[in-house]
Design a protein around this motif. Structure first.
Motif, short mmCIF file in Angstrom:
data_model
loop_
_atom_site.label_atom_id
_atom_site.label_comp_id
_atom_site.label_asym_id
_atom_site.label_seq_id
_atom_site.Cartn_x
_atom_site.Cartn_y
_atom_site.Cartn_z
N PRO A 142 -39.07 -68.92 -100.56
CA PRO A 142 -38.08 -70.10 -100.66
C PRO A 142 -38.38 -71.09 -102.07
CG PRO A 142 -39.68 -70.34 -99.02
CD PRO A 142 -40.05 -68.95 -99.50
N ASP A 143 -39.67 -70.88 -102.51
CA ASP A 143 -40.05 -71.87 -103.42
C ASP A 143 -40.84 -71.27 -104.40
OD1 ASP A 143 -41.08 -73.96 -105.17
OD2 ASP A 143 -41.34 -75.28 -103.51
N SER A 144 -40.01 -71.22 -105.70
CA SER A 144 -40.40 -70.37 -106.98
C SER A 144 -41.45 -70.98 -107.54
CB SER A 144 -39.25 -69.87 -107.74
OG SER A 144 -38.79 -71.01 -108.28
N VAL A 145 -41.65 -72.32 -107.37
CA VAL A 145 -42.60 -73.24 -108.29
C VAL A 145 -44.11 -73.40 -107.52
CG1 VAL A 145 -42.98 -75.58 -109.21
CG2 VAL A 145 -40.75 -74.34 -109.24
N ASN A 146 -44.03 -73.93 -106.12
CA ASN A 146 -44.97 -73.77 -105.35
C ASN A 146 -45.46 -72.64 -104.56
OD1 ASN A 146 -45.27 -76.86 -105.83
ND2 ASN A 146 -43.40 -77.11 -104.66
N LEU A 147 -46.61 -72.67 -104.36
CA LEU A 147 -47.34 -71.36 -103.60
C LEU A 147 -47.08 -71.79 -102.16
CD1 LEU A 147 -48.91 -68.62 -103.78
CD2 LEU A 147 -51.00 -69.84 -103.57
N VAL A 148 -45.98 -70.72 -101.53
CA VAL A 148 -45.92 -70.88 -100.10
C VAL A 148 -45.58 -69.38 -99.62
CG1 VAL A 148 -44.36 -72.95 -100.39
CG2 VAL A 148 -43.27 -70.95 -100.76
N SER A 149 -45.55 -69.44 -98.25
CA SER A 149 -45.46 -67.97 -97.62
C SER A 149 -44.19 -67.41 -97.70
CB SER A 149 -45.92 -68.16 -96.19
OG SER A 149 -47.25 -68.60 -96.10
N MET A 150 -43.96 -66.03 -97.85
CA MET A 150 -42.59 -65.52 -97.85
C MET A 150 -41.98 -65.62 -96.33
SD MET A 150 -42.18 -64.07 -100.89
CE MET A 150 -41.25 -62.47 -100.42
N LYS A 151 -40.54 -66.02 -96.50
CA LYS A 151 -39.92 -66.07 -94.98
C LYS A 151 -39.24 -64.79 -94.77
CE LYS A 151 -41.41 -70.34 -94.67
NZ LYS A 151 -42.31 -70.61 -93.66
N SER A 152 -39.07 -64.37 -93.57
CA SER A 152 -38.48 -63.30 -93.33
C SER A 152 -37.23 -63.67 -92.39
CB SER A 152 -39.46 -62.32 -92.55
OG SER A 152 -38.85 -61.14 -91.94
N GLU A 153 -36.18 -62.65 -92.65
CA GLU A 153 -34.89 -62.53 -91.68
C GLU A 153 -34.25 -61.29 -91.81
OE1 GLU A 153 -31.54 -64.82 -92.17
OE2 GLU A 153 -32.26 -65.64 -94.17
N ARG A 154 -33.44 -60.84 -91.04
CA ARG A 154 -32.85 -59.50 -91.05
C ARG A 154 -31.52 -59.94 -91.77
NH1 ARG A 154 -33.34 -55.84 -85.98
NH2 ARG A 154 -31.52 -57.02 -85.13
N THR A 155 -30.95 -59.03 -92.60
CA THR A 155 -29.61 -58.96 -93.25
C THR A 155 -29.20 -57.47 -92.94
OG1 THR A 155 -30.49 -57.90 -95.39
CG2 THR A 155 -30.12 -60.34 -94.85
N PHE A 156 -27.71 -57.54 -92.82
CA PHE A 156 -26.88 -56.32 -92.18
C PHE A 156 -25.98 -55.97 -93.36
CE2 PHE A 156 -26.76 -58.33 -87.72
CZ PHE A 156 -28.17 -57.88 -87.43
N LEU A 157 -25.93 -54.51 -93.51
CA LEU A 157 -24.97 -53.98 -94.23
C LEU A 157 -24.05 -53.28 -93.22
CD1 LEU A 157 -23.81 -53.55 -97.20
CD2 LEU A 157 -25.12 -51.31 -97.10
N ASP A 158 -22.85 -53.73 -92.82
CA ASP A 158 -21.90 -53.21 -92.15
C ASP A 158 -20.88 -52.51 -92.67
OD1 ASP A 158 -23.42 -54.50 -89.81
OD2 ASP A 158 -21.81 -55.46 -89.25
N VAL A 159 -20.99 -51.19 -92.55
CA VAL A 159 -19.86 -50.25 -93.13
C VAL A 159 -18.96 -49.85 -92.16
CG1 VAL A 159 -19.56 -48.17 -94.59
CG2 VAL A 159 -21.78 -49.58 -94.75
N LYS A 160 -17.56 -50.05 -92.47
CA LYS A 160 -16.58 -49.59 -91.44
C LYS A 160 -15.39 -48.92 -92.73
CE LYS A 160 -13.43 -50.96 -87.83
NZ LYS A 160 -12.96 -52.01 -87.09
N GLY A 161 -14.91 -47.62 -92.23
CA GLY A 161 -14.09 -47.05 -93.28
C GLY A 161 -14.66 -47.04 -94.64
N ASN A 162 -13.89 -47.64 -95.62
CA ASN A 162 -14.36 -47.75 -96.95
C ASN A 162 -14.65 -48.98 -97.37
OD1 ASN A 162 -11.67 -48.88 -97.10
ND2 ASN A 162 -10.77 -47.37 -98.56
#
Length: 316
Positions: free
Chosen positions: A32-52
């Motif tokens: 979340p912060d490219s300047v300061n040293l912080v921990s990586m944050k985690s969340e789930r993302t979805f790729l929902d595929v239906k038809g084309n």
């Protein structure tokens, strides 16, 4: 007779499969912060595929948007007044997300559409930069799949992807697609973003982000300017409404809103096209803030994140 039975079952299973959504779940790490040293944050993302078609969206945003849609439907059907959303039992807290937008792709045509919401109005553009991959020879195991490596430069970052031909789907997280197989792992050269495919599930009657009939078509070059114009217009309208009501305190809950809209994006309505240019998108962990008392309190759950340093997924 036998041929008719075969045709029946082919049509039946085609209809069943089209009504289902293949959801590819990615464990996503974000700095979340490219300047300061912080921990990586985690969340789930979805790729929902239906038809084309496909939809890329974070789990937290999908949960929030689906609840909003359900409440709107309930209000419409029962003709009740909208209530403060935060006071409804079981709906007091929403997890923040780094992905306050959603992305739709027309897979065969390799067309990509980016959607946000500003001041309660949906705004979108068609991505005009094709992703050009350099595919390496050799196969290695990545997240349980036999995968090949591919590299591209996009949005100011160098991205490395591993794709598998075992899943013949030319798609992947965010705006990335165009490889002869699904992307099972993706990361940038700065170590700020990482997507790992962890599983595939089949979802019946999956929630689908809707595309508003009055969604504003923009371009990548003009996107942020058009968003600012929408916010300015919203502010003027709110002041005018307050003036017409004797200067009373209108509880409009306006302001910035970055997120997905509603409509029929994956539901037979097709994609909305158009747009060219350049821009940058922030993946900040902001909350919704709309002009309805029912929705404005969703910002409470994420207020501690709105002023946090942000590290956009696209740097240019």
């Amino acid at each position: 007779m036998g041929q008719k039975i075969i045709i029946f079952f082919v049509l039946f299973f085609t209809a069943v499969s089209y009504g289902q959504t293949a959801r590819y779940v990615y464990e996503t790490l974000v700095n979340p912060d490219s300047v300061n040293l912080v921990s990586m944050k985690s969340e789930r993302t979805f790729l929902d595929v239906k038809g084309n078609r496909s939809l890329f969206i974070s789990e937290n945003k999908l949960i929030r948007d689906s609840l909003f849609a359900a409440v709107r439907t309930e209000v419409k059907e029962n003709k009740k007044e909208e209530k403060d959303f935060s006071k409804q039992e079981g709906r007091k807290h929403f997890e923040p997300t780094f992905f306050e937008y959603f992305i739709m792709k027309a897979i065969p045509e390799q067309k990509v559409y980016y959607y946000e919401k500003e001041a309660g109005k949906q705004i979108y553009y068609q991505e005009d930069r094709p992703v050009k991959w350099e595919v390496a020879n050799g196969v290695e195991k990545q997240n349980g799949y036999s995968a090949q490596k591919a590299v591209t430069e996009f949005g100011g970052r160098v991205w490395t992807a591993w794709f598998t031909k075992d899943i013949p789907l030319s798609d992947g997280p965010y705006k990335f697609s165009g490889l002869p197989g699904l992307i099972v792992k993706l990361e940038d050269d700065k170590g700020d973003y990482k997507f790992d495919l962890v599983k595939k599930i089949i979802v019946k009657n999956a929630f689908e982000e809707q595309i508003s009939s009055d969604a504003k078509l923009s371009t990548r070059a003009n996107f942020h300017g058009d968003k600012a114009a929408l916010e300015l217009e919203f502010g003027k309208n709110r002041k005018a409404m307050a003036g017409n009501n004797g200067g009373g305190n209108m509880n409009m809950g306006g302001g910035r809103h970055s997120g997905g809209g509603m409509g029929s994006g994956m539901n037979g309505g097709g994609m909305r096209g158009g747009g060219h240019g350049g821009g940058m998108h922030r993946g900040g962990m902001g909350g919704e803030n709309q002009s309805s008392p029912m929705l404005q309190n969703s910002a409470v759950a994420t207020s501690s994140f709105t002023n946090a340093p942000q590290n956009p997924i696209e740097l240019k």
